[in-house]
Each structure stands twice: as C-alpha cells, then as structure tokens.
Write a protein that holds these residues in place. Sequence first.
Motif, PDB file in Angstrom:
ATOM      1  N   LEU A  68       0.818  -1.210   0.000  1.00 29.75           N
ATOM      2  CA  LEU A  68       0.000   0.000   0.000  1.00 29.75           C
ATOM      3  C   LEU A  68       0.853   1.262   0.000  1.00 29.75           C
ATOM      4  N   LEU A  69       2.129   1.122   0.369  1.00 26.85           N
ATOM      5  CA  LEU A  69       3.043   2.263   0.393  1.00 26.85           C
ATOM      6  C   LEU A  69       3.988   2.258  -0.806  1.00 26.85           C
ATOM      7  N   SER A  70       3.711   1.406  -1.774  1.00 23.66           N
ATOM      8  CA  SER A  70       4.575   1.245  -2.940  1.00 23.66           C
ATOM      9  C   SER A  70       3.879   1.757  -4.193  1.00 23.66           C
ATOM     10  N   THR A  71       4.629   2.373  -5.075  1.00 27.47           N
ATOM     11  CA  THR A  71       4.090   2.801  -6.352  1.00 27.47           C
ATOM     12  C   THR A  71       4.014   1.600  -7.297  1.00 27.47           C
ATOM     13  N   PRO A  72       3.231   1.696  -8.363  1.00 29.78           N
ATOM     14  CA  PRO A  72       3.210   0.609  -9.352  1.00 29.78           C
ATOM     15  C   PRO A  72       4.604   0.272  -9.874  1.00 29.78           C
ATOM     16  N   ALA A  73       5.437   1.298 -10.080  1.00 28.42           N
ATOM     17  CA  ALA A  73       6.803   1.050 -10.555  1.00 28.42           C
ATOM     18  C   ALA A  73       7.619   0.321  -9.497  1.00 28.42           C
ATOM     19  N   ASP A  74       7.433   0.682  -8.232  1.00 26.55           N
ATOM     20  CA  ASP A  74       8.134  -0.012  -7.144  1.00 26.55           C
ATOM     21  C   ASP A  74       7.776  -1.497  -7.145  1.00 26.55           C
ATOM     22  N   ILE A  75       6.496  -1.788  -7.281  1.00 25.11           N
ATOM     23  CA  ILE A  75       6.030  -3.174  -7.254  1.00 25.11           C
ATOM     24  C   ILE A  75       6.593  -3.948  -8.439  1.00 25.11           C
ATOM     25  N   ARG A  76       6.539  -3.342  -9.620  1.00 26.03           N
ATOM     26  CA  ARG A  76       7.101  -3.999 -10.811  1.00 26.03           C
ATOM     27  C   ARG A  76       8.580  -4.290 -10.621  1.00 26.03           C
ATOM     28  N   ASN A  77       9.327  -3.297 -10.174  1.00 28.93           N
ATOM     29  CA  ASN A  77      10.772  -3.475 -10.005  1.00 28.93           C
ATOM     30  C   ASN A  77      11.088  -4.525  -8.941  1.00 28.93           C
ATOM     31  N   ASP A  78      10.278  -4.551  -7.888  1.00 29.61           N
ATOM     32  CA  ASP A  78      10.505  -5.524  -6.827  1.00 29.61           C
ATOM     33  C   ASP A  78      10.277  -6.943  -7.327  1.00 29.61           C
ATOM     34  N   PHE A  79       9.206  -7.156  -8.067  1.00 25.95           N
ATOM     35  CA  PHE A  79       8.953  -8.495  -8.616  1.00 25.95           C
ATOM     36  C   PHE A  79      10.084  -8.912  -9.547  1.00 25.95           C
ATOM     37  N   GLN A  80      10.508  -8.009 -10.407  1.00 23.92           N
ATOM     38  CA  GLN A  80      11.561  -8.359 -11.362  1.00 23.92           C
ATOM     39  C   GLN A  80      12.874  -8.685 -10.644  1.00 23.92           C
ATOM     40  N   ALA A  81      13.204  -7.887  -9.616  1.00 26.58           N
ATOM     41  CA  ALA A  81      14.431  -8.150  -8.863  1.00 26.58           C
ATOM     42  C   ALA A  81      14.337  -9.461  -8.089  1.00 26.58           C
ATOM     43  N   SER A  82      13.177  -9.734  -7.500  1.00 23.81           N
ATOM     44  CA  SER A  82      12.984 -10.974  -6.746  1.00 23.81           C
ATOM     45  C   SER A  82      13.102 -12.190  -7.644  1.00 23.81           C
ATOM     46  N   ILE A  83      12.528 -12.100  -8.818  1.00 21.92           N
ATOM     47  CA  ILE A  83      12.566 -13.217  -9.763  1.00 21.92           C
ATOM     48  C   ILE A  83      13.992 -13.477 -10.229  1.00 21.92           C
ATOM     49  N   ARG A  84      14.721 -12.408 -10.549  1.00 18.82           N
ATOM     50  CA  ARG A  84      16.124 -12.568 -10.983  1.00 18.82           C
ATOM     51  C   ARG A  84      16.963 -13.189  -9.876  1.00 18.82           C
ATOM     52  N   LEU A  85      16.799 -12.682  -8.660  1.00 19.83           N
ATOM     53  CA  LEU A  85      17.590 -13.197  -7.548  1.00 19.83           C
ATOM     54  C   LEU A  85      17.279 -14.658  -7.273  1.00 19.83           C
ATOM     55  N   HIS A  86      16.001 -15.005  -7.289  1.00 19.04           N
ATOM     56  CA  HIS A  86      15.622 -16.394  -7.021  1.00 19.04           C
ATOM     57  C   HIS A  86      16.240 -17.320  -8.070  1.00 19.04           C
ATOM     58  N   ARG A  87      16.223 -16.897  -9.312  1.00 23.51           N
ATOM     59  CA  ARG A  87      16.823 -17.704 -10.372  1.00 23.51           C
ATOM     60  C   ARG A  87      18.320 -17.852 -10.154  1.00 23.51           C
ATOM     61  N   GLU A  88      18.989 -16.769  -9.759  1.00 22.46           N
ATOM     62  CA  GLU A  88      20.427 -16.813  -9.511  1.00 22.46           C
ATOM     63  C   GLU A  88      20.774 -17.756  -8.363  1.00 22.46           C
ATOM     64  N   LEU A  89      19.951 -17.725  -7.301  1.00 20.72           N
ATOM     65  CA  LEU A  89      20.271 -18.500  -6.103  1.00 20.72           C
ATOM     66  C   LEU A  89      19.843 -19.955  -6.191  1.00 20.72           C
ATOM     67  N   THR A  90      18.778 -20.233  -6.944  1.00 23.53           N
ATOM     68  CA  THR A  90      18.212 -21.582  -6.950  1.00 23.53           C
ATOM     69  C   THR A  90      18.267 -22.276  -8.304  1.00 23.53           C
ATOM     70  N   GLY A  91      18.395 -21.493  -9.374  1.00 20.97           N
ATOM     71  CA  GLY A  91      18.358 -22.067 -10.716  1.00 20.97           C
ATOM     72  C   GLY A  91      16.959 -22.315 -11.228  1.00 20.97           C
ATOM     73  N   ASP A  92      15.954 -21.953 -10.445  1.00 20.01           N
ATOM     74  CA  ASP A  92      14.564 -22.205 -10.826  1.00 20.01           C
ATOM     75  C   ASP A  92      13.751 -20.923 -10.802  1.00 20.01           C
ATOM     76  N   ALA A  93      12.552 -21.019 -11.366  1.00 24.76           N
ATOM     77  CA  ALA A  93      11.625 -19.899 -11.350  1.00 24.76           C
ATOM     78  C   ALA A  93      11.021 -19.744  -9.955  1.00 24.76           C
ATOM     79  N   LEU A  94      10.670 -18.528  -9.612  1.00 21.17           N
ATOM     80  CA  LEU A  94      10.007 -18.251  -8.342  1.00 21.17           C
ATOM     81  C   LEU A  94       8.534 -18.649  -8.466  1.00 21.17           C
ATOM     82  N   LYS A  95       8.104 -19.617  -7.670  1.00 24.26           N
ATOM     83  CA  LYS A  95       6.757 -20.181  -7.804  1.00 24.26           C
ATOM     84  C   LYS A  95       5.779 -19.659  -6.767  1.00 24.26           C
ATOM     85  N   TYR A  96       6.259 -19.366  -5.572  1.00 25.04           N
ATOM     86  CA  TYR A  96       5.373 -19.022  -4.460  1.00 25.04           C
ATOM     87  C   TYR A  96       5.715 -17.647  -3.915  1.00 25.04           C
TER      88      TYR A  96
END
Length: 214
Positions: A68-96
């Motif tokens: 609720l305190l995040s802009t649409p751009a903040d949310i988009r960037n956060d998802f993209q960063a989380s997905i990239r990091l999860h792939r780097e650390l686990t080798g898999d897509a972020l599922k949950y």
Amino acid sequence: MKSLVLTFDDGPDIRYTPLLLNLLKYQHIPATFFVVGNHAKAHPELIRRMLSEGHTVGGHTMAHKNALLSTPADIRNDFQASIRLHRELTGDALKYFRPPWGISTPFVNNYIKKYHMRRVLWDVMAEDWEGGTTSRTISAKLKERVFDGAVICLHDAGEDTGGAKDAPRRTIEALIHTIPWLKAQGYQFLTMDEYIKGVDSRVIQQRKKRLLWP
C-alpha cells in the motif's frame, strides 16, 4: 492422517535460520521459507541449505515493504528483482509468493498472475514476533489453533521489519516442544508442492480459494 504446512517469513537470518534448519533436520520435516530478497542475497549459503534439505523457498519481496506504500513502478521493479535473484540463487523460477503482512493490491495480483506464481497466505499465526510473548505462549497458541490442513505462519527473522528483539529464538524454542506434540496428534508435515498438488485433496478444496489464488 492429518496434515499441515509449516512456513517461515522474513529470513534468512544468520543467527536464527541455521538453528531452525537444525531442528527441522533433526525432526525430519519440511518447511516453506518465504525469504526477503535482500536477506537471501546476503546469505545465499542458507538458501542452498534450505533446498538441499528438502525445503521450499518462496518470495517475500526484496525489502518487506508494504504494498500500500509502494508505487506501481516499485512493485514492478521488486517483482523483477525478486525473480532474478531467485533464479540466480536456486536455478529455478520463483513459484510461491507471500506479500508482507498479507497485503495485496491489484498491481501485486497482476504480477503474481503475469509471472505464474501462487500467492500463499496462512490460516494460523501465533503472534511470535510480538514483544513480551514467550516460547510457552507461542506453543500454546499453536496447539490451540492448529487444524487439519492448516498453513502455519511463523518467523525465522524480522527484527528489522517490526519484530521484537530475539523473537525468532523464542519461536524455535516453542517448536522444540510443539513439533513432537503435533506428530503425536497425527500430523504430517507437507511441502508446499505437496500441498498444491493436492496430497489431501479434501483439505486443498477447503483452503485453496482463500489461501492460494489472488
């Protein structure tokens, strides 16, 4: 056989998460960790250990910011960063994905759908982050509130996101006594994948609309 899913938020924390992993390994049970990206990036060895010991790793945003305190751009960037990091650390897509405090917005839900994730909330909390609580109180709440098919939310970190000092240690102490009790009551501990796939289809049908879909 009754079943439940044990989940932990806000980690990993180098002080507490290894102790929790030791306990889970000793008890031969799986859990699901909804990790904060910045914490995971700081301790990739703990993410690798989680996976090697049969646990599931999900996302909990990069910095545990309220949607609720995040802009649409903040949310988009956060998802993209989380997905990239999860792939780097686990080798898999972020599922949950579990939104901090369980708070979603239409923008959050749209990205969950866009990236083919499952939103996972919870049935049971024990207010384990609060100041003034004790391991005995946490254990008593879990025993009173658990039920067949419950998704339990606890914390293996969180002092930097509103939790009381040393709160995760109390949670671990509570689980030392509570896990054997749960086993004695006939509970089986499910992985998130087992839960989603419907190992207990009756329970899944009862839970899925509220817990797993935006």
